[in-house]
Write an enzyme that holds these catalytic residues in place. Structure first.
Site, short mmCIF file in Angstrom:
data_model
loop_
_atom_site.label_atom_id
_atom_site.label_comp_id
_atom_site.label_asym_id
_atom_site.label_seq_id
_atom_site.Cartn_x
_atom_site.Cartn_y
_atom_site.Cartn_z
N PRO A 169 -6.74 -6.64 -10.57
CA PRO A 169 -6.41 -6.43 -11.98
C PRO A 169 -6.01 -5.00 -12.33
O PRO A 169 -5.15 -4.79 -13.18
CB PRO A 169 -7.71 -6.82 -12.70
N TYR A 228 3.10 -4.11 -11.17
CA TYR A 228 3.96 -5.23 -10.79
C TYR A 228 4.76 -5.81 -11.95
O TYR A 228 5.84 -6.35 -11.74
CB TYR A 228 3.13 -6.33 -10.12
N VAL A 268 0.83 -1.20 0.00
CA VAL A 268 0.00 0.00 0.00
C VAL A 268 0.87 1.25 0.00
O VAL A 268 1.97 1.27 0.55
CB VAL A 268 -0.96 0.07 1.22
#
Length: 184
Positions: free
Chosen positions: A154, A160, A118
């Site tokens: 998604p 990433y 986060v």
């Protein structure tokens, strides 16, 4: 969605596939050189921490809620962190509060799963998420962990992928236990 970062997987009876070699090279290079140095972040008022000492769990819970995670019981957060193998968080020096966070659990040898990545929305877009992930991956790789996975919504898969994560590599699918409630 389950994502994996195949760092050094070698299939039985052969060499890594070209895709595995590409992903391993990306992950190792991401872990070896950080996009933003600790000194640069420090000069901008941020401090990295690798332990839960001085981590204000109420403030962390506020960041979780700000990014859309459900608010959690602080004592359960504490227990989860006590059972965490690697943690990395960023403190904003002016407020002394966490603004970025990630942790990993695993067996300490072969496998790790990254959780709770986060960044406070007020601090998104300045490289803190990438900085946290690069350092966490580096720490896991330095321990010799070769199978690093995480779960992702998604809408953030694109974050990433440049770090070396791929969705469902080689057809591998993650599964999650889901207990259905019995109808009465």
């Amino acid at each position: 969605m389950l994502l994996r970062c195949p760092i050094s997987f070698t299939p039985p009876l052969g060499k890594p596939t070209p895709a595995q070699q590409r992903h391993a090279a990306t992950a190792v290079s991401a872990a070896s050189v950080f996009s933003i140095s600790d000194e640069s972040l420090s000069s901008r008022g941020f401090t990295f921490h690798r332990t839960i000492e001085n981590l204000n769990l109420d403030s962390l819970n506020t960041v979780f809620a700000a990014v859309g995670f459900p608010r959690r019981d602080v004592e359960k957060i504490r227990v989860a962190l006590e059972h965490t193998d690697a943690v990395l968080w960023v403190e904003y020096d002016k407020t002394r509060k966490p603004v970025a966070f990630a942790r990993a659990t695993g067996d300490g040898v072969f496998n790790a799963i990254i959780w709770d990545v986060v960044v406070d929305p007020s601090f998104q877009g300045i490289g803190l998420g990438k900085a946290v992930m690069e350092r966490l991956i580096s720490e896991l790789v330095e321990k010799g962990i070769s199978n690093i996975a995480l779960y992702s919504e998604p809408r953030v898969l694109g974050f990433y992928r440049p770090l070396g994560f791929v969705a469902d590599p080689d057809g591998i699918r993650g599964m999650v236990y889901s207990r259905k409630s019995k109808k009465i």
